[in-house]
Design an enzyme around this catalytic site. Structure first.
Site, mmCIF file in Angstrom:
data_model
loop_
_atom_site.group_PDB
_atom_site.id
_atom_site.type_symbol
_atom_site.label_atom_id
_atom_site.label_comp_id
_atom_site.label_asym_id
_atom_site.label_seq_id
_atom_site.Cartn_x
_atom_site.Cartn_y
_atom_site.Cartn_z
ATOM 1 N N LYS A 43 -48.723 -3.154 57.164
ATOM 2 C CA LYS A 43 -49.408 -4.402 57.524
ATOM 3 C C LYS A 43 -48.472 -5.268 58.365
ATOM 4 C CE LYS A 43 -52.338 -4.605 53.359
ATOM 5 N NZ LYS A 43 -52.519 -5.315 52.060
ATOM 6 N N GLY A 52 -48.422 -3.551 46.586
ATOM 7 C CA GLY A 52 -49.113 -2.417 45.967
ATOM 8 C C GLY A 52 -48.423 -1.089 46.213
ATOM 9 N N ARG A 66 -51.448 -2.811 39.075
ATOM 10 C CA ARG A 66 -52.108 -4.123 39.175
ATOM 11 C C ARG A 66 -53.192 -4.279 38.109
ATOM 12 N NH1 ARG A 66 -52.691 -5.280 45.710
ATOM 13 N NH2 ARG A 66 -50.772 -6.514 45.883
ATOM 14 N N GLY A 116 -47.583 -9.345 50.408
ATOM 15 C CA GLY A 116 -47.677 -10.459 51.355
ATOM 16 C C GLY A 116 -47.542 -11.803 50.643
#
Ligand code: 3PG
Ligand code: MG
Length: 335
Positions: A164, A292, A23, A315
């Site tokens: 998540k 990620g 990133r 997400g």
């Protein structure tokens, strides 16, 4: 000119080490462009992790990210603000905090595709306080992921995993009907097995690598998914599931993968995630990986060059695929 750049530098950490800098690297072209255009200061901000308590401040300090960015792009005109989530206003999209961020800046550039599904001060409110533009990464992500929104080549297979779970179940419910198959592993599979929230048939693991405790060196055993030894934890998908998942992935014409199949940070529980990574690389269709951790896995498996697009959004890409308007994109007039 002083430019405020919101990047998504929410990278996986191992202690104070950046475990995967994808990133950070992905944010460089926009920063370089602003430097080349003569910006006096490029002020970069990002969140890092989900800090909740005061003690989390040390754990989620932006310092390792700042140091890595400085290595990759040594230019004194680049400054990196502390983790935006250290300010409690950030996640509330508080205008007061947005004003602090905008203070002294002439322009806002949003390049944080990975955070575009969050309406937070640094991704949304601040865009209304300064002339706001989309960065190069944000635009490239929208262009590539946009291909998954139209008529895709089928079979279209979605592979989901990771931790998540609450964030993603609703999204998958909406997406599942667009895909021909949805394969689910990781923590998410456990939740789905316990109480299946989906109206479509998801393919769940048959077997797991069970561990006696949550430990990198724990005693392990292959067990049927339904019957882990009493008190043991499933930390990876098992060999049968790997083969079944890999076969479905290789046969696909379009793939979107988000979320690891287990605790792949520990080598003994990495095989399921790496098997998925290799299968995605072997698929000759349009293959997209996002998020990620999944991106880190793709790099560690050494297959990054064999994918069509590696998205910095997990997400965010799921919500984009769902057809939702992302607040961080909606706030930018021309994105
Ligand atoms: C991500 O890694 O998904 C983004 O950086 C957003 O992070 P969040 O899910 O903690 O908001
Ligand atoms: Mg996320």
């Amino acid at each position: 000119m002083v430019v405020l750049v919101r990047a998504d530098l929410n990278v996986p950490l191992e202690g104070a080490r950046v475990a995967d800098d994808a990133r950070i690297r992905a944010s460089l072209p926009t920063l370089q462009l602003l430097l080349d255009e003569g910006a006096r200061e490029v002020r970069v901000c990002s969140h890092l992790g989900r800090p909740k308590t005061e003690e989390d401040r040390a754990k989620y300090s932006i310092e390792p990210v700042r140091a890595r960015l400085r290595d990759l792009l040594p230019d004194e005109r680049i400054t990196v603000l502390e983790n935006t989530r250290f300010n409690p206003g950030e996640t509330k999209n508080d205008v007061g905090f947005a004003r602090e961020l905008a203070d002294g800046c002439d322009l806002y550039v949003d390049d944080a595709f990975g955070s575009a599904h969050r309406a937070h001060s640094s991704t949304e409110a601040v865009a209304h306080l300064l002339p706001a533009y989309a960065g190069l990464l944000l635009l490239a992500e929208l262009e590539h992921l946009g291909r998954l929104l139209g008529d895709v080549d089928r079979p279209f297979v979605i592979v989901a995993g990771g931790a998540k779970v609450e964030d993603k179940v609703g999204v998958l419910q909406n997406l599942g009907s667009r895909a021909d198959r949805v394969l689910i592993g990781g923590k998410m599979a456990e939740d789905v097995r316990a109480a299946n929230p989906f109206t479509f048939d998801a393919l769940l693991p048959r077997d797991i690598v069970a561990a006696a405790s949550f430990d990198a060196e724990a005693e392990t055993r292959i067990a049927p998914y339904d019957e882990p030894p009493e008190g043991w934890l499933g930390l990876d998908i098992g060999p049968e599931s790997r083969e079944e998942f890999a076969a479905a992935i290789r046969a696909a014409k379009t793939i979107f993968w988000n979320g690891p199949m287990g605790v792949f940070e520990w080598p003994r529980f990495a095989e399921g995630t790496f098997a998925v990574a290799r299968a995605v690389a072997e698929c000759d269709g349009f293959t997209v990986v996002g998020g990620g951790d999944s991106v880190r896995a793709v790099h560690e498996a050494g297959v990054a060059d064999h994918l069509s697009w590696i998205s910095t959004g997990g997400g965010a890409s799921l919500e984009l695929l769902e057809g939702k308007e992302l607040p961080g994109v909606a706030a930018i007039p021309e994105a």
